[in-house]
Design a protein around this motif. Structure first.
Motif, PDB file in Angstrom:
ATOM      1  N   MET A 185      13.253  12.401  -9.453  1.00 55.59           N
ATOM      2  CA  MET A 185      12.332  11.322  -9.100  1.00 55.59           C
ATOM      3  C   MET A 185      12.994   9.973  -9.379  1.00 55.59           C
ATOM      4  N   SER A 208       8.873   7.303  -6.820  1.00 46.89           N
ATOM      5  CA  SER A 208       8.899   8.193  -5.651  1.00 46.89           C
ATOM      6  C   SER A 208       9.595   9.496  -6.043  1.00 46.89           C
ATOM      7  N   THR A 209       9.225  10.574  -5.317  1.00 49.23           N
ATOM      8  CA  THR A 209       9.824  11.891  -5.541  1.00 49.23           C
ATOM      9  C   THR A 209       9.898  12.601  -4.207  1.00 49.23           C
ATOM     10  N   SER A 210      10.345  13.863  -4.251  1.00 52.62           N
ATOM     11  CA  SER A 210      10.663  14.550  -2.994  1.00 52.62           C
ATOM     12  C   SER A 210       9.445  15.156  -2.306  1.00 52.62           C
ATOM     13  N   ASN A 227      12.091  11.169   3.667  1.00 48.13           N
ATOM     14  CA  ASN A 227      11.191  12.244   3.258  1.00 48.13           C
ATOM     15  C   ASN A 227      10.841  12.084   1.785  1.00 48.13           C
ATOM     16  N   LYS A 228      10.179  11.003   1.459  1.00 47.17           N
ATOM     17  CA  LYS A 228       9.806  10.723   0.067  1.00 47.17           C
ATOM     18  C   LYS A 228       8.289  10.558  -0.066  1.00 47.17           C
ATOM     19  N   ASN A 265       5.619   8.495  -2.318  1.00 49.43           N
ATOM     20  CA  ASN A 265       5.359   7.407  -3.282  1.00 49.43           C
ATOM     21  C   ASN A 265       4.109   7.743  -4.106  1.00 49.43           C
TER      22      ASN A 265
END
Length: 462
Positions: free
Chosen positions: A393, A410-412, A445-446, A448
């Motif tokens: 992240m 943000s992360t995947s 491709n994140k 939030n």
């Protein structure tokens, strides 16, 4: 409030004085005095000597002139305006009295409310020297008159509740009057300027016959009052077929003798500012003006005393203010010294309490950043890092604002957000972990996200 009303019945050989003591609306006591000295001045001196309590400002005194002193006439005016009537009164009376009108003072009974059109007025003309004589003598003995009325009209002030219809016979040691009473008002009267005796019973019989002839529907009642009323006289009236009633009065449990009836009526008249059934000659040039002069000395004394009191109060207040001002200066110096001792590096001192409060708040803020009752920022940051080591992240914002921490980044995937929330919830530092927002980014491709971490009070890192 206690009040006293005086009634002074003046005769050539005797004077009678009645004093009514009133508390609130209740008549508490009556004093009855008489004097038989050779003249009015001596009579008034004796009455004031025997009076219980001196005559004072606030007491009201009424007296009456004998009926034979005045010229009473019934006048008719083509207008009903009171001011016009009073202005025209001397001119109307001048042609109906045997002496010059310039030597007389005119007055009338108070006018009742009337509509437009001509009105009848009961008017009186009294020689000015007779009025001035009695006013001077009462003033000289310290008993100024508030009301100067005329006989027999004044009798209705105290006896009006006993008189509605009939004939009033008022007989005393100096005159006799016969008055026709209708609806509590004197409609007409006759005067005999001497005491009633056997020699003038013819006059009495003749006048009674004329008066009673006006009332043919019922028996005429003759109301008797005065110290010349005798049992022989009342018996004679009974023999003539009249219904006779001697007027009586009980005040404060005391039966009023016949000779004091006019004095008591005058005392009741003194308590009335206006009476529709009687006169008051104390107006115009004879209006009472002396009370304020008598009050002047006491008013000056009161004013001086008041000013002295105000001066003392102002001086005392100024002294107290100066004392308090000195105490404030000493306290201010102590506060400045305490502030210098507490903050020796301070260079500018303007408002010590405000500056001290600001410094305390700054210390509290620094203390909360380093360590306080809850976990400090370093502990929270370390715990946060340990819990998310396995999650890929990016942290964009870490806002430590007890009692909560706000984190955005943000992360995947959404699953990673859920995993992040679960791992942080496992830490004892956080009592609650809330996902405030989670959404797909516009580019790439994140996901939030924004998290709200509620700090647990007293928690510690494991």
């Amino acid at each position: 409030m206690a009040k006293r009303y005086f009634g002074l019945d003046i005769g050539p050989l005797s004077s009678y004085l009645a004093v009514l003591d009133i508390e609130g609306s209740e008549l508490k006591r009556v004093q009855l005095l008489e004097s038989h000295r050779h003249d009015l001045a001596a009579q008034l001196a004796e009455l004031t000597e025997n009076l219980s309590g001196d005559f004072k400002i606030g007491d009201r005194l009424a007296a009456a002139l004998p009926a034979k002193t005045a010229y009473i006439r019934e006048l008719e005016f083509p207008f009903s305006d009171n001011k016009k009537i009073m202005a025209a009164l001397p001119f109307a009376m001048s042609s109906q009295i045997p002496i010059p009108i310039d030597e007389c003072f005119t007055a009338s009974l108070p006018l009742k409310a009337r509509g437009k059109g001509p009105v009848k007025v009961t008017a009186a003309a009294v020689p000015k020297n007779r009025i001035q004589e009695i006013l001077d003598q009462t003033e000289n003995c310290g008993m100024p008159l508030h009301v100067l009325d005329l006989s027999p009209f004044v009798l209705l002030s105290g006896l009006g509740d006993q008189l509605s219809q009939g004939i009033l016979l008022a007989a005393n040691s100096h005159e006799t009057t016969l008055s026709v009473i209708h609806d509590g008002q004197i409609e007409d009267y006759r005067l005999l300027p001497q005491p009633l005796s056997e020699q003038n019973t013819f006059w009495l019989n003749r006048e009674l016959t004329q008066f009673s002839a006006r009332n043919t529907n019922q028996q005429t009642t003759i109301y008797c009052v005065g110290d010349a009323i005798t049992s022989d006289l009342t018996s004679h009236l009974f023999e003539l077929g009249y219904q006779v009633k001697e007027l009586t009065m009980v005040i404060a449990g005391e039966q009023i003798p016949m000779k004091y009836m006019q004095a008591v009526s005058l005392a009741f008249r003194a308590g009335k500012t206006k009476d529709l059934s009687s006169f008051n000659l104390r107006h115009g040039s004879f209006a009472l003006k002396g009370e304020w002069q008598k009050l002047k000395k006491s008013l000056w004394c009161t004013a001086i005393l008041g000013l002295a009191t105000v001066a003392i109060l102002v001086s005392s207040a100024a002294t107290r203010y100066q004392t308090q001002l000195n105490q404030v200066d000493k306290l201010q110096q102590q506060i400045v010294q305490i502030y210098r001792d507490t903050f020796p590096n301070a260079t500018t001192i303007v408002d010590v309490p405000l500056q001290m409060q600001s410094a305390i708040n700054e210390l509290r803020e620094k203390n909360s950043m380093v360590g306080s009752m809850g976990p400090d920022v370093l502990t929270v940051l370390k715990a946060f890092s340990e819990q998310i080591e396995t999650i890929a992240m990016q942290v964009d914002e870490f806002n430590y604002a007890p009692p909560e921490v706000r984190v955005s980044g943000s992360t995947s995937s959404f699953e990673a957000v859920n995993q992040l929330s679960e791992q942080l919830s496992a830490s004892p530092l956080f009592s609650k972990v809330q996902v405030a927002d989670a959404q797909m980014a516009l580019r790439g491709n994140k996901i939030n996200f924004r998290l709200i971490l509620s700090l647990a009070q007293g928690g510690s890192a494991q």
